[in-house]
Design an enzyme around this catalytic site. Structure first.
Site, PDB file in Angstrom:
ATOM      1  CG  ASP A 122     -46.615 -16.226 -24.114  1.00 26.63           C
ATOM      2  OD1 ASP A 122     -45.705 -15.434 -24.445  1.00 26.63           O
ATOM      3  OD2 ASP A 122     -46.592 -17.430 -24.414  1.00 26.63           O
ATOM      4  CD  GLU A 123     -47.353 -20.662 -21.795  1.00 19.91           C
ATOM      5  OE1 GLU A 123     -48.196 -21.556 -21.709  1.00 19.91           O
ATOM      6  OE2 GLU A 123     -46.290 -20.783 -22.466  1.00 19.91           O
ATOM      7  CB  VAL A 124     -44.094 -14.269 -17.059  1.00 17.96           C
ATOM      8  CG1 VAL A 124     -42.837 -13.924 -16.263  1.00 17.96           C
ATOM      9  CG2 VAL A 124     -44.134 -13.504 -18.377  1.00 17.96           C
TER      10      VAL A 124
END
Lengths: 535, 535
Positions: free
Chosen positions: A334-336
């Protein structure tokens, strides 16, 4: 589901009050608890008007079918839970049912199949409970030992104290099984460390609400408390300090403790983002960020352009496979953030070679694909956060995709439309607290409430309540999680039609007071009232 | 106020994180704690670059001025607090100050005036602290024993552990006194009962932040846990049950415990509204509500039209005067609903006789006046909620008016304009929780921030943090109150200019970890981080 008798007793509360009137008018639910009713609500539940004495000195649990250490330990545990002084202290309830019959002298537990060693996705948790059975005792029947554990918990909830320090149970017939196979609770031990005692206490609380997955978000940017045997430098450098660690023995203890309660432990090792703490122990794992052609000294996500990254990951996840017995690991994803990748000239060059253009989602996909190949090589299943799919990575057909962002209905439609199994957590971020009886919104969030075919709905295998760790640690994580998480547990276990908050409130109140009696700091969530005894 | 040295040590945290990103982006403050800095910030505080060893085996507290049991007990208490295993366990801090001088071997406490028996409004809480003094020891000087208590708390906060399980103190000079004389915390034991152990724990926590008033909102509509000696039926009928009671001995214990810590106990017996639970034990006290000329069986506020009401109140408050040694009692007077009064024909007749027209505020004023006459007869001071003044009741010149509603700036201007002393609580309703670092808004609420003359500002004698009881009980009241209430304590103790949240955050973080070390479940409020040790 038939509730033949609603047990009511006479306590009246007034829920208005000046404390409420400064800025908010919150709906308060009834704080008159039920008496001897289970949470979550069984699929089929009928209560007679008869109650039966239980003699704590002579009551016996017996196994007349398959048995193993899990069942034996559960007998001892539930004997303590049901008959402990803590649970019984001051348990003086008025009781409208005085038609006491002959006592129930034991619970006969019949498990059909030999015990499995660890709980697993799709384990059989069904059970049947009959109080009394034709022999004047109680009988609990199940296919597997996991069902027996669920039934023992239900049985313990049917028993209440009496004025004379005795015990009673209502005549009850239950046929029960969960609606969803994956009913998880996420704790985050990176933003704040949580002691193993608190984690165990939480596993006990989970068992009381029939959760079956502990999603252990064990590491993140902030700290790396997991002590790796292959890479001990990761916690040596990446933990908050050397007092905030989970040793191999700690991890084993948590897994064993969970297993005894029919709870799977799925660790999450989130990459390629959320990995700042990994970089402290593993040199050159993270991408060096640049500004105007010069390294800034800060780091971004894991660097997917070098072989050493995947050599490390292969060795690391080989260890994880061996340490955690569950088939599944959560890989995060997630959330790279792409800005650091964008700044780095080596990454730019790699993007060119790979013909990714300027689409950094492709680079993320490249990374996840290689990680997934490693997991496939290890024959390990995996869960991922929704972004991996959103960014177009191909994953194995039996991957579990966890939906956590807003707009979850569309996302669940999309993920299941692609044929992936999905978990919902978007509406159950319990860390986002608000004033008052906030549990109603968790209770009414229905995982099937999205547009999709029957086949798509079948791909929804459950959900997870999440308690992210920014603002909780050992001081408040139990009181903030419970009984709010129990509401999610009922949504995931009970029939879809069990969705009337007003009807649930008195049963939830009993459930919370039962947790308090058992020694859990489960907070008040229904407005003014009291438990007997208090914490 | 001069902080000569800011003590910093090297811990870095990253406060971003996916848990935050679903819906909220909250500002996170530094979670790098200071080391050996006090909370609340003293008026004058300077630290040298020298640190001094403290030998726990030989350290002595001595009284070279006036002394009494309060001081003797405080010496024993602080010896335990400073040197207890709980406080020291794992207290391994890196320390930049290695210029260790000869050790400080004792604290010499010089109190000028003989001890007063109980703390009171306007007590002298000033103190001076010198580490080391000219004899190489530490000296604490104060006018009164109350100042000595405040100074002892500060002294205990300057001492930190060292790697070798030893102790150190920074060279420090402090001259300190509170900005406001009334620094209160309200707990509500009617919506939920709180055990005396929790109340005592809370008094200890209050002492750590230099609060000096426990506003005990002891009874309300929901329950009447106070056991009256004159009217035992009030709790027999009005308490939740006979396990949820404050016996005369319990009350005395709380008062004594508070007194030892320089904390006044002001009970609130709120009338004429908020008194449903009173009516259960005292027949004919409450107004009977009518519908279409017929009693409905429900009750409204206390009935001010009958003599028996005031006979009862006289006897009841005579007891209260004797049980609670503080000069002041809180009489409530808030949120009186007029609808029941309006429905009752006897009240209508009385309104006519008194020529009140249809102005029920006049009836409320009539009631409050008669109650106030009783208090005047008992020579007891009183606090009231703002509505009493808003409704135009005349009160004694030294009445304390507590402002709690929104629009508090205008109200503070009005109340002080009328010449009354005022307390602010509007902006410090800690029961209204929200996600994240919500303490900043409490910290920045400035009681002088209203339009008024210097004379009016002088009438602001302080404020109160309020933890109303709808959603807290023994399970969570400590973790939800602390350290959020500490923020209010600094606003009320320290100079007006101490109002930089970013500067305060690291000191608050140390304060919260100090509370955790001392055994309090003070929750994390600054985002990711850790305490050593954890709770």
């Amino acid at each position: 589901m038939a509730v033949t008798v609603a047990v009511i007793f006479l306590l009246c509360f007034f829920s208005t009050g000046r404390g409420n009137n400064q800025a908010h008018h919150e709906e308060s639910y009834s704080t008159t608890p039920t008496r001897g009713q289970p949470w979550p609500m069984p699929q089929k539940y009928s209560v007679t008007t008869k109650t039966y004495d239980i003699d704590s000195n002579n009551f016996q649990f017996t196994a007349s079918g398959q048995t193993c250490d899990i069942l034996t330990k559960a007998f001892a545990r539930y004997k303590t839970i049901i008959f402990s002084p803590q649970d019984t202290k001051l348990r003086f309830y008025p009781n409208r049912f005085n038609r006491v019959e002959e006592g129930v002298t034991g619970l006969n537990v019949k498990v059909q199949k030999p015990c499995e060693e660890y709980p697993f996705l799709g384990m059989d948790e069904s059970y049947e409970l009959m109080v009394p059975d034709s022999n004047g005792q109680a009988t609990l029947s199940s296919v597997s030992v996991w069902g027996a554990l669920r039934g023992l918990e239900t049985f313990s909830q049917l028993i209440t104290g009496t004025p004379g320090n005795g015990y009673k149970i209502n005549g009850t017939t239950i046929s029960d099984s969960p609606r969803f196979q994956h009913r998880g609770l996420l704790f985050d031990t990176s933003r704040h460390f949580l002691g193993t005692d608190v984690l165990k206490k939480n596993l006990d609380a989970m068992a009381q609400s029939k959760f079956n997955v502990f999603h252990w978000h064990i590491v993140d940017d902030q700290s790396f408390p997991y002590v790796s045997q292959a890479f001990p430098q990761m916690s040596q450098m990446g933990a908050y300090d050397q007092m905030h660690l989970y040793s191999p023995n700690d991890v084993k203890e948590i897994i064993d403790y969970a297993r005894d309660r029919g709870i799977r432990v799925i660790p999450e090792f989130d990459t390629p983002g959320h990995s700042q703490s990994w970089g402290k122990g593993i040199t050159d794992l993270l991408t060096k960020c640049y500004s105007k052609g010069t390294p800034t000294g800060t780091f971004g996500p894991i660097d997917p352009t070098v072989n050493s990254t995947f050599q490390f990951l292969n060795k690391f996840f080989t260890e994880i496979k061996n340490v955690f017995p569950d088939k599944y690991v959560h890989l995060g994803g997630d959330e790279v953030s792409f800005s650091c990748w964008q700044s780095n000239p080596n990454i730019t060059e790699f993007m060119k070679q790979q013909k990714f253009g300027t689409n950094y989602a492709k680079l993320e996909e490249y990374y996840m694909q290689k990680l997934i190949d490693i997991m496939n090589g290890l024959d390990k299943g995996y869960l991922i956060w929704q972004e991996v799919i959103d960014n177009g990575a191909k994953v194995k057909a039996d991957t579990v995709v966890e939906v956590w962002k807003g707009g979850w209905q569309a996302e669940m439609g999309k993920v299941t439309g692609l044929g992936y199994q999905s978990l919902l957590s978007s509406c159950w971020y319990l860390n986002y607290i608000s004033y008052g009886s906030d549990w109603n919104k968790y209770y009414l969030c229905e995982p099937y409430n999205f547009k999709g075919t029957e086949a798509q709905k079948k791909l929804v295998i459950g959900g997870e309540a999440c308690m992210w760790g920014e603002f909780v640690d050992d001081t408040n994580v139990i009181s903030r999680t419970w009984p709010r998480a129990s509401v999610v547990a009922e949504r995931l276990w009970s029939a879809q039609s069990v969705n009337d908050s007003k009807a649930a409130a008195p049963r939830l109140e009993e459930h919370r007071c039962r947790m308090v009696r058992r020694g859990f700091q489960a907070e008040s969530i229904n407005g003014p009232g009291y438990c007997t005894p208090e914490y």
